[in-house]
Design an enzyme around this catalytic site. Structure first.
Site, mmCIF file in Angstrom:
data_model
loop_
_atom_site.group_PDB
_atom_site.id
_atom_site.type_symbol
_atom_site.label_atom_id
_atom_site.label_comp_id
_atom_site.label_asym_id
_atom_site.label_seq_id
_atom_site.Cartn_x
_atom_site.Cartn_y
_atom_site.Cartn_z
ATOM 1 N N HIS A 170 0.844 -1.191 0.000
ATOM 2 C CA HIS A 170 0.000 0.000 0.000
ATOM 3 C C HIS A 170 0.884 1.247 0.000
ATOM 4 O O HIS A 170 2.054 1.184 0.394
ATOM 5 C CB HIS A 170 -0.874 0.041 1.267
ATOM 6 C CG HIS A 170 -2.002 -0.934 1.287
ATOM 7 N ND1 HIS A 170 -2.177 -1.862 2.280
ATOM 8 C CD2 HIS A 170 -3.044 -1.103 0.441
ATOM 9 C CE1 HIS A 170 -3.270 -2.577 2.048
ATOM 10 N NE2 HIS A 170 -3.813 -2.140 0.935
ATOM 11 N N CYS A 257 -2.748 0.677 9.829
ATOM 12 C CA CYS A 257 -3.827 -0.225 9.364
ATOM 13 C C CYS A 257 -4.795 -0.599 10.478
ATOM 14 O O CYS A 257 -5.930 -0.981 10.214
ATOM 15 C CB CYS A 257 -3.279 -1.520 8.799
ATOM 16 S SG CYS A 257 -1.755 -1.376 7.910
HETATM 17 C C1 CIR Z 1 -3.711 -7.525 3.635
HETATM 18 O O1 CIR Z 1 -2.863 -8.052 2.896
HETATM 19 O O2 CIR Z 1 -4.715 -6.975 3.180
HETATM 20 C C2 CIR Z 1 -3.526 -7.583 5.119
HETATM 21 N N1 CIR Z 1 -2.913 -8.824 5.470
HETATM 22 C C3 CIR Z 1 -2.681 -6.429 5.581
HETATM 23 C C4 CIR Z 1 -3.343 -5.114 5.375
HETATM 24 C C5 CIR Z 1 -2.479 -3.999 5.754
HETATM 25 N N2 CIR Z 1 -3.157 -2.773 5.616
HETATM 26 C C6 CIR Z 1 -2.568 -1.639 5.327
HETATM 27 O O3 CIR Z 1 -1.381 -1.602 5.021
HETATM 28 N N3 CIR Z 1 -3.318 -0.531 5.298
#
Ligand code: CIR
Length: 262
Positions: A170, A257
Site C-alpha cells: 500500500h 492499518c
Molecule cells: C492484507 O494483505 O490486506 C492484510 N494482510 C494487511 C493489510 C495492511 N493494511 C494496510 O497496510 N493498510
C-alpha cells in the site's frame, strides 16, 4: 493542489476491530510465520492503550472470524473531516469487511459515500495531507477507484492526486505524513518528485516496516524495535510512543492499518 503544512489535523476518535482467531489465514507475502493469536491480542490491547494516551476516544468493534484481515480496519473506509467514504477493497477476501464497518461509520457521519465496482480502493493507499489526499495505484487500488475517490473528495471541497507505484503493498507501507511538512519515505518513494516539497526523512529498506508510523495529536506511534526511526522522529520534535507489532507485521499489517482515526 492545496497542501496545508502548517495546520496539523487533530483527531478526536478512533475505530478499531479486535483480531480474530482466524487471523492466521490472513493475506501475507511476509514469509515470517503465522501470527500468535494470544500475543496479537495483547499487542492490540497495547495499541488501543496508545491511542487513548493520544487522547482519542476509541470504539472497539468485535472480532470477525469470517474475515481474517478484519483487524486492519483502515483499509475499509476513509474518514475525512467532511465525509466518510466506504471503500471497495481490491482483495476479494476483504470486500465483505466494508458492510461490517458501515454501522460504526454511519454513527459518526451524516455524509457517507462509497467506492463501487469496477473501482477498487483500499484506504491504506490513501495519505492525507491537510485537505489533499495522495492515492497510490497499487495491486489493491485501481485507477477507476481512484477517479471515483477524487470525484467524491472534490464534491466536499477536498482534493486528490494519484501516485504511481509498483513495489509496496500500500502507499502507506512506505510513506507516512507526520504533519508540519514532515514525511517519512522509504523504498520506491524516496526519489519521487511528487514528494520533493516535503521535509523528508528516509527510512532504510532494512527498517522499512517502520516507515508506517502514525502521527496522532503530536505523538508519533512507531513500531517497537526500530531505534533509528524512533530517534529520527524524536529529532523532528515529536514525542514517540513505541508499540510492539510483531504479530501484525507477519500479516503485512502496519500501525496505521489497525485504526480509523477521525
Ligand atoms: C492484507 O494483505 O490486506 C492484510 N494482510 C494487511 C493489510 C495492511 N493494511 C494496510 O497496510 N493498510
Amino acid at each position: 493542489m492545496t497542501t496545508q503544512f502548517d495546520i496539523p489535523h487533530y483527531f478526536k476518535k478512533a475505530i478499531v476491530r479486535r483480531p480474530c482467531e482466524n487471523m492466521v489465514q490472513g493475506l501475507t507475502e511476509a514469509d515470517m510465520g503465522s501470527p500468535d493469536f494470544d500475543l496479537a491480542c495483547q499487542q492490540h490491547e497495547d495499541y488501543v492503550e496508545a491511542l487513548k494516551e493520544c487522547n482519542l476516544e476509541v470504539t472497539e468493534l468485535d472480532a470477525l472470524n469470517d474475515y481474517p484481515d478484519s483487524c486492519f480496519v483502515e483499509d475499509a473506509a476513509l474518514l475525512t473531516p467532511k465525509c466518510a467514504i466506504l471503500m471497495h477493497p481490491g482483495a476479494a477476501s476483504r470486500q465483505g469487511e466494508v458492510a461490517h464497518i458501515e454501522a460504526a461509520v454511519c454513527d459518526s457521519y451524516d455524509h457517507v459515500e462509497r467506492i463501487t465496482a469496477p473501482g477498487t480502493v483500499e484506504a491504506g493507499d490513501i495519505m492525507m495531507v491537510g485537505s489533499h489526499y495522495y492515492i497510490g495505484l497499487s495491486d489493491r487500488t485501481n485507477s477507476i477507484g481512484a477517479a471515483q475517490l477524487i470525484n467524491i473528495l472534490e464534491r466536499y471541497g477536498l482534493s486528490g492526486e494519484v501516485v504511481e507505484m509498483s513495489e509496496m503493498l500500500h502507499l502507506k507501507t512506505g510513506l507516512s505524513y507526520l504533519e508540519n511538512g514532515h514525511l517519512l519515505v522509504c523504498g520506491e518513494f524516496v526519489s519521487k518528485q511528487q514528494f520533493s516539497g516535503f521535509k523528508r526523512a528516509q527510512v532504510s529498506m532494512q527498517d522499512s516496516y517502520s516507515a508506517n508510523s502514525v502521527w496522532i495529536n503530536d505523538t508519533v506511534l512507531v513500531p517497537a524495535g526500530f531505534a533509528s526511526t524512533s530517534s529520527a522522529i524524536e529529532s523532528m520534535g515529536y514525542k514517540v510512543r513505541e508499540v510492539a507489532m510483531t504479530e501484525f507485521q507477519k500479516l503485512d499489517g502496519g500501525l496505521s492499518c489497525l485504526s480509523l482515526r477521525f
